[in-house]
Design an enzyme around this catalytic site. Structure first.
Site, PDB file in Angstrom:
ATOM      1  N   ASN A   1       0.787  -1.094  -0.067  1.00 34.94           N
ATOM      2  CA  ASN A   1      -0.251  -0.121  -0.002  1.00 34.94           C
ATOM      3  C   ASN A   1       0.692   1.089  -0.281  1.00 34.94           C
ATOM      4  O   ASN A   1       0.687   2.273  -0.634  1.00 34.94           O
ATOM      5  CB  ASN A   1      -0.981   0.030   1.208  1.00 34.94           C
ATOM      6  CG  ASN A   1      -2.161  -1.150   1.081  1.00 34.94           C
ATOM      7  OD1 ASN A   1      -2.480  -1.380   0.180  1.00 34.94           O
ATOM      8  ND2 ASN A   1      -2.549  -1.653   2.353  1.00 34.94           N
TER       9      ASN A   1
ATOM     10  N   HIS B   1      -1.852  -7.400   5.894  1.00 28.93           N
ATOM     11  CA  HIS B   1      -2.952  -7.575   6.693  1.00 28.93           C
ATOM     12  C   HIS B   1      -2.427  -8.169   7.830  1.00 28.93           C
ATOM     13  O   HIS B   1      -3.144  -9.085   8.578  1.00 28.93           O
ATOM     14  CB  HIS B   1      -3.822  -8.478   5.959  1.00 28.93           C
ATOM     15  CG  HIS B   1      -4.356  -7.759   4.655  1.00 28.93           C
ATOM     16  ND1 HIS B   1      -5.218  -8.317   3.696  1.00 28.93           N
ATOM     17  CD2 HIS B   1      -4.565  -6.258   4.319  1.00 28.93           C
ATOM     18  CE1 HIS B   1      -5.395  -7.255   2.843  1.00 28.93           C
ATOM     19  NE2 HIS B   1      -4.954  -6.184   3.246  1.00 28.93           N
TER      20      HIS B   1
ATOM     21  N   TYR C   1       0.542  -9.195  -2.674  1.00 32.80           N
ATOM     22  CA  TYR C   1       0.768  -8.099  -2.241  1.00 32.80           C
ATOM     23  C   TYR C   1       2.286  -7.863  -2.079  1.00 32.80           C
ATOM     24  O   TYR C   1       2.633  -6.747  -2.518  1.00 32.80           O
ATOM     25  CB  TYR C   1       0.224  -7.789  -0.607  1.00 32.80           C
ATOM     26  CG  TYR C   1      -1.145  -7.395  -0.514  1.00 32.80           C
ATOM     27  CD1 TYR C   1      -1.619  -6.122  -0.677  1.00 32.80           C
ATOM     28  CD2 TYR C   1      -2.060  -8.330  -0.390  1.00 32.80           C
ATOM     29  CE1 TYR C   1      -3.063  -5.828  -0.477  1.00 32.80           C
ATOM     30  CE2 TYR C   1      -3.455  -8.143  -0.149  1.00 32.80           C
ATOM     31  CZ  TYR C   1      -3.731  -6.736  -0.251  1.00 32.80           C
ATOM     32  OH  TYR C   1      -5.160  -6.182  -0.088  1.00 32.80           O
TER      33      TYR C   1
END
Length: 780
Positions: free
Chosen positions: A206, A256, A265
């Site tokens: 992210n 996560h 990811y």
């Protein structure tokens, strides 16, 4: 760039501040980055129309662009760009991202030489008008987010920023100002995620995505401050973490908080970093932080062990297995990122990576190197495959325990054996956004055998496999509701020691999610086979408990023979059989299975029909049928200290399996609730998982739970230990070699040699991360 000039730009914080600067040197810097980003995302500077892969890639771009353009809403006063993507709504943020993504596709088609829409004035007008509509109706400064934050801050922001760079000279100034204001509203600072009360530091993939949005927007707005802030946020993702999301020192990648996520990811992080580092190299904003070395090291330590013949192993793909389940698509994405990152590292490392990538492509029989590739990836891969100086690297012989994400991979020529586990730190599985609804037992010691069947786990495996019959697992028959049983167990052991990067002793303290089923599971990984053991399998839940040796996808027409103790079982589809005493079994084209303590075995050959909608609320409802051949042990209802032992011999013939049954070349030392261990005379290797302090074979003693590997071969003695429970403290390991006269040759700094002689005693400070420590001794 001179420092004073950087400070001047850093102080220009308004949306249009960068545009007000007239110094030609700045324009050159921005133009260089603009043109470089255009090349990175479109490949336009490396297109060779004389090579067949490029027209094919451009044709795919043409097709996507034509499909998007055919859906444009051309009515007066429209409130959407595409007829099937409503923007005037407040329930589905993905429609905004999809709108910008299609506009980016059209912009790329307009920008790419050789594309059908290249330079087409109508397409340019469509894209510019589409940006205006989307900005006015949905994506504008001051508007609150709804639904999924990711669409606002990452999905839409990156696509919009790309459009601004691709169409840089053609975007009206006033429009650009509005778009940049919207981007800075939703990505005010890439160091953080969420723009409301949920605001918190961004991490992992992210963070990289948010930095990309900021950097590319900074190029479009000519803002040095924006580019600098985005670039400054990148090194952090390369810093090894000690908890939660990010890269770990052993090559693990977690997202996560507790999910093993290297393949998705992690791949997003790798993709973003590879592009951004290539973009900024040589610019005033180049990233030179020493932390980047961690990322480079993680290519070979983290990503490479998980790519087998072009496929990214499912056990690190998280909930993405419920989308298409295509390991090859994910694998090829990671390979392309490694190729891109090679441009940012030193020549020897780049060559080594490119050789590995060439080997993965060459050995992938399920997907060609250019399958589905866009023009940019086609350029990367074409450069590799047309370079006569690059030869394919072979698959390595290696054994890797990713102790920080409860995964292990054991590899030998032609095959790989992977183990997926869970612990108090790593979740059993992830279900989110309606995806991976039935991953119940994928972290309960599920094993994957990668061999010549390139699509064993990619050919609709996930929607058709029985989720209660995952290979390698010991489970009960409790029916679990979708998405249930995801939490963390309280059991701590998931991992084990590795010897010389070639052999490993892996253990899992099994703890079921919704019943009281417990057990101890071990996998001792050697050259030709893996020894699997289970003990202390106990339950009072009232459900039948079973251990699945194998559950193989035979695709649509497979009839692989199952030979049991020399006799072929002629079971028809949807039939089962039970044998009371089995010494070995062989599944044609897959593996041999040896049972040292001959006992009962069951098998079932069947067809199973499922739908992606069964495991993904957005999946297809089309029925899919695949055949399976399952081999398992039935421990009965409410077992007490049930046990099993079997050898998995990948790619073995039936004849070789029979030979190993008569002489496996490995001795089972013990398979008890407190300790499990084996000894292989040919290699001199003893592997033991000590679930409690004890002594094995009168030879190895420990005073705390741990895994130990001892190799005594010729004039060398190696002792290594790992503490998968991660309790820390000092573990005393005592070993009685078969001879005396050993002298210390080398050791880890955390190892203290207490004594030598008839017994070698080591005190090992285990630390808190479950890593392997050891010492090497020699004798004359």
């Amino acid at each position: 760039m001179p420092l004073a000039r950087r400070r001047l730009l850093a102080g220009a914080t308004g949306v249009g501040a960068g545009l007000l600067l007239a110094n030609p040197a700045f324009a050159d810097d921005y133009t260089t980055l603009r043109d470089r980003w255009r090349d990175i995302i479109t490949g336009v500077g490396r297109i060779n129309p004389d090579l067949p892969e490029f027209p094919a890639a451009i044709a795919r771009l043409d097709s996507s662009a034509a499909s998007a353009r055919a859906l444009i809403d051309r009515t007066a006063g429209r409130t959407r760009v595409f007829t099937d993507l409503a923007l005037q709504q407040t329930s589905d943020s993905a429609l905004i991202t999809q709108t910008y993504t299609r506009l980016r596709t059209l912009a790329m088609a307009w920008f790419t030489p050789g594309a059908a829409y290249h330079g087409d004035a109508g397409v340019l007008s469509d894209v510019l008008a589409g940006l205006v509509t989307t900005g006015a109706v949905a994506y504008r400064s001051g508007r609150a987010e709804f639904d999924n934050w990711w669409d606002w801050e990452i999905g839409s922001s990156r696509a919009l920023a790309d459009c601004l760079v691709l169409l840089d000279e053609w975007v009206p100034s006033a429009d650009r100002t509005r778009y940049v204001a919207a981007l800075r509203h939703y990505v005010p600072d890439p160091f953080n995620m969420y723009i409301d009360s949920r605001k918190k530091p961004s991490t992992g993939a992210n963070r990289v995505d948010l930095c990309q949005a900021a950097i590319v927007e900074g190029i479009a707005s000519r803002s040095a401050a924006r580019i600098q802030r985005g670039a400054a946020g990148l090194p952090t993702v390369c810093e090894y973490v000690s908890e939660g999301d990010g890269l770990w020192g052993d090559g693990s990648f977690i997202q996560h908080a507790n999910v093993a996520y290297t393949g998705t990811y992690g791949a997003v992080l790798l993709s973003g970093m590879s592009k951004l580092l290539a973009l900024l190299t040589g610019s005033p904003w180049a990233v030179t932080d020493p932390l980047l070395q961690n990322l480079y090291d993680s290519i070979e330590r983290g990503w490479a062990p998980l790519i087998h013949n072009g496929r990214m192993m499912s056990m690190v793909n998280g909930r993405a297995i419920a989308r298409t389940g295509d390991e090859h698509s994910l694998g090829h994405g990671a390979i392309a990122s490694i190729l891109q990152l090679a441009h940012a590292t030193d020549a020897p490392t780049a060559t080594r990576w490119r050789q590995a990538c060439r080997g993965w492509y060459d050995r992938d029989t399920a997907r060609t190197p250019f399958s589905g590739a866009d023009v940019a990836r086609t350029a990367l891969v074409s450069d590799l495959l047309n370079d006569p100086a690059i030869t394919a690297a072979p698959e390595p012989d290696s054994s890797v325990v990713f102790r920080n994400m409860a995964r292990a991979v054991h590899r030998r020529a032609g095959w790989a054996f992977a183990i997926s586990m869970c612990s108090e730190r790593i979740a059993r599985y992830e279900a989110m956004n309606g995806e991976n609804l039935r991953g119940f037992h994928t972290g309960a010691g599920m094993t994957y055998l990668y061999d010549d069947d390139a699509k064993a786990y990619s050919d609709s495996f996930w929607p058709t496999v029985d989720p209660y019959r995952m290979p390698g697992t010991t489970v009960d028959r409790l029916v679990i509701a979708d998405t249930q049983g995801r939490g963390l167990p309280t059991a701590r052991w998931a991992g084990g020691p590795v010897l010389d990067g070639r052999y490993s002793g892996v253990g899992l303290n099994l703890q079921a999610a919704l019943t009281d089923l417990k057990g101890k599971k071990s996998w001792f990984c050697f050259d030709e086979y893996v020894v699997a053991m289970g003990s202390s399998i106990t339950s009072t839940s009232g459900y039948r408990v079973e251990t699945f040796v194998e559950n193989r996808n035979l695709h649509t027409t497979g009839t692989n023979a199952l030979t049991v103790d020399g006799a072929v079982w002629q079971g028809a589809l949807n039939t089962s059989n039970t044998w009371t005493t089995v010494r070995w079994a062989h599944m044609d084209g897959v593996a041999g299975y040896v049972f040292p303590l001959a006992g009962p075995m069951r098998a079932h050959r069947y067809e199973r029909t499922g739908r992606f909608r069964d495991i993904n609320t957005a999946g297809s409802t089309d029925p899919i049928t695949r055949r399976y051949l399952t081999v398992w042990h039935d421990h009965g209802i409410n077992p007490t200290d049930a046990r099993y032992i079997y050898l998995v011999v990948p790619k073995a013939t039936a004849e070789r399996t029979a030979e190993l049954s008569a002489n496996p070349g490995v001795t089972v030392l013990t398979n008890a609730p407190t300790v499990q261990g084996v000894f292989q005379p040919a290699t001199g290797i003893t592997m033991v998982n000590f679930w409690s302090p004890t002594t094995v074979a009168g030879r190895i003693t420990v005073d705390r739970s741990c895994g130990v590997i001892v190799q005594e071969l010729g004039k060398t003695l190696k002792i290594c230990m790992a503490q998968p429970t991660r309790e820390g403290g000092v573990v005393r390991v005592s070993v009685k070699p078969s001879t005396t006269g050993w002298t210390l040759s080398s050791k880890d700094s955390t190892v203290t040699v207490v004594s030598t002689g008839t017994t070698i005693v080591l005190d090992i400070s285990a630390g808190a991360y479950g890593r392997t420590y050891g010492a090497v001794f020699t004798r004359p």
